[in-house]
Design a protein around this motif. Sequence first.
Motif, PDB file in Angstrom:
ATOM      1  N   GLY A 118     -18.560  69.652 -25.635  1.00 53.41           N
ATOM      2  CA  GLY A 118     -17.938  69.252 -24.375  1.00 53.41           C
ATOM      3  C   GLY A 118     -18.862  69.568 -23.219  1.00 53.41           C
ATOM      4  N   LEU A 119     -18.322  69.458 -22.017  1.00 47.93           N
ATOM      5  CA  LEU A 119     -19.130  69.700 -20.818  1.00 47.93           C
ATOM      6  C   LEU A 119     -19.133  71.188 -20.458  1.00 47.93           C
ATOM      7  CD1 LEU A 119     -20.521  69.065 -18.097  1.00 47.93           C
ATOM      8  CD2 LEU A 119     -18.351  68.165 -17.287  1.00 47.93           C
ATOM      9  N   ALA A 120     -18.001  71.689 -20.033  1.00 52.74           N
ATOM     10  CA  ALA A 120     -17.881  73.079 -19.565  1.00 52.74           C
ATOM     11  C   ALA A 120     -16.396  73.411 -19.523  1.00 52.74           C
ATOM     12  CB  ALA A 120     -18.495  73.215 -18.169  1.00 52.74           C
ATOM     13  N   PRO A 121     -16.050  74.698 -19.531  1.00 52.34           N
ATOM     14  CA  PRO A 121     -14.640  75.065 -19.476  1.00 52.34           C
ATOM     15  C   PRO A 121     -13.955  74.509 -18.225  1.00 52.34           C
ATOM     16  CG  PRO A 121     -16.007  76.992 -19.943  1.00 52.34           C
ATOM     17  CD  PRO A 121     -16.943  75.874 -19.595  1.00 52.34           C
ATOM     18  N   GLY A 122     -12.699  74.123 -18.377  1.00 53.34           N
ATOM     19  CA  GLY A 122     -11.888  73.694 -17.237  1.00 53.34           C
ATOM     20  C   GLY A 122     -11.196  74.916 -16.627  1.00 53.34           C
ATOM     21  N   ALA A 161      -9.773  76.035 -20.696  1.00 50.29           N
ATOM     22  CA  ALA A 161     -10.625  76.974 -21.440  1.00 50.29           C
ATOM     23  C   ALA A 161     -10.940  78.236 -20.643  1.00 50.29           C
ATOM     24  CB  ALA A 161     -11.926  76.275 -21.849  1.00 50.29           C
ATOM     25  N   PRO A 214     -12.295  76.619 -25.965  1.00 49.25           N
ATOM     26  CA  PRO A 214     -12.612  75.287 -25.449  1.00 49.25           C
ATOM     27  C   PRO A 214     -11.420  74.321 -25.531  1.00 49.25           C
ATOM     28  CG  PRO A 214     -14.421  76.075 -26.810  1.00 49.25           C
ATOM     29  CD  PRO A 214     -13.304  77.071 -26.954  1.00 49.25           C
ATOM     30  N   PHE A 215     -11.227  73.569 -24.449  1.00 41.68           N
ATOM     31  CA  PHE A 215     -10.220  72.497 -24.388  1.00 41.68           C
ATOM     32  C   PHE A 215      -8.803  72.990 -24.688  1.00 41.68           C
ATOM     33  CE2 PHE A 215     -14.179  70.178 -25.187  1.00 41.68           C
ATOM     34  CZ  PHE A 215     -14.077  69.098 -24.332  1.00 41.68           C
ATOM     35  N   ASP A 269      -5.334  72.610 -21.819  1.00 43.76           N
ATOM     36  CA  ASP A 269      -6.020  71.709 -20.899  1.00 43.76           C
ATOM     37  C   ASP A 269      -5.671  70.261 -21.247  1.00 43.76           C
ATOM     38  OD1 ASP A 269      -7.999  70.285 -19.458  1.00 43.76           O
ATOM     39  OD2 ASP A 269      -9.380  71.978 -19.645  1.00 43.76           O
ATOM     40  N   ASN A 282     -19.404  74.025 -25.738  1.00 40.94           N
ATOM     41  CA  ASN A 282     -19.640  73.326 -24.478  1.00 40.94           C
ATOM     42  C   ASN A 282     -21.118  73.382 -24.108  1.00 40.94           C
ATOM     43  OD1 ASN A 282     -17.111  72.300 -23.284  1.00 40.94           O
ATOM     44  ND2 ASN A 282     -16.436  74.433 -23.403  1.00 40.94           N
ATOM     45  N   HIS A 335     -16.026  61.140 -22.349  1.00 35.91           N
ATOM     46  CA  HIS A 335     -15.342  62.436 -22.320  1.00 35.91           C
ATOM     47  C   HIS A 335     -13.827  62.201 -22.240  1.00 35.91           C
ATOM     48  CE1 HIS A 335     -14.045  66.393 -20.955  1.00 35.91           C
ATOM     49  NE2 HIS A 335     -15.231  66.853 -21.322  1.00 35.91           N
TER      50      HIS A 335
HETATM   51  N1  URA Z   1     -12.561  72.073 -21.515  1.00 33.00           N
HETATM   52  C1  URA Z   1     -13.681  72.368 -22.192  1.00 33.00           C
HETATM   53  O1  URA Z   1     -13.763  73.392 -22.870  1.00 33.00           O
HETATM   54  N2  URA Z   1     -14.690  71.508 -22.124  1.00 33.00           N
HETATM   55  C2  URA Z   1     -14.650  70.377 -21.440  1.00 33.00           C
HETATM   56  O2  URA Z   1     -15.628  69.634 -21.445  1.00 33.00           O
HETATM   57  C3  URA Z   1     -13.476  70.086 -20.729  1.00 33.00           C
HETATM   58  C4  URA Z   1     -12.445  70.952 -20.791  1.00 33.00           C
END
Ligand code: URA
Length: 216
Positions: free
Chosen positions: A50-54, A58, A64-65, A68, A105, A184
């Motif tokens: 994924g990209l990064a925690p929201g 996350a 992760p995810f 969310d 991520n 995504h």
């Molecule tokens: N949460 C994640 O862990 N990664 C994402 O890319 C989006 C939400």
Amino acid sequence: MLHSNYFNQDCRDCPRLAGFLDNVKLKYPDYHALPVAPFGDPGARLLVVGLAPGMHGANASGRPFTGDYAGLLLYQALYDFGFSNQADSIALDDGLILSNCRITNAVKCLPPQNKPSGDEIKRCNRYLAAEIATLTEHSVILALGNIAHQAVLRAYGLKSTVAKFGHHRTFALPDGNTLVSSYHCSRYNVQTKRLNMAMLAEVFFTIRSLLDSRGE
Ligand code: URA
């Protein structure tokens, strides 16, 4: 720790992100508000990037995810295609187990406005590269979105021009693994209908057949 070479919960290499997390922790003391570890099967042949925690997903739950909106389609697809024991991911203690799949991520820390800088993506890339190096033969890497796609190419030391990002595109990586890319599964992409369940399922059909044809 299980994945000490590809994850470090104490990492403060990106001053902007570390400072942001410190402030988030003050505002939301119950939130994880630290780098978020990869989650799933250590011997997986499917690595989802994924990209990064929201912020409230996350970054709050520490997985992760999880908790969310962006996880809704993803965890449903993982369940439908036999990679998990339940279709949703709500909290660390929800009993979810991933099989032959791990989720990570491109950037492990929550970035302000969900936008990591180019330098932050580059700095965090060593963790992704180390994690990719642990994959067993003929693995599949699913990149969710263009930033994850570019981060995977970077982790391999490949130029971004070798493989254009697109939904349901595949690219043979130099070590025999396959990169499969998808839009995504963010709330924005789902609500604007850029990505729906049928489109994500097509991607997972491809992943399933790649894994099955190469001896799971
Ligand atoms: N949460 C994640 O862990 N990664 C994402 O890319 C989006 C939400």
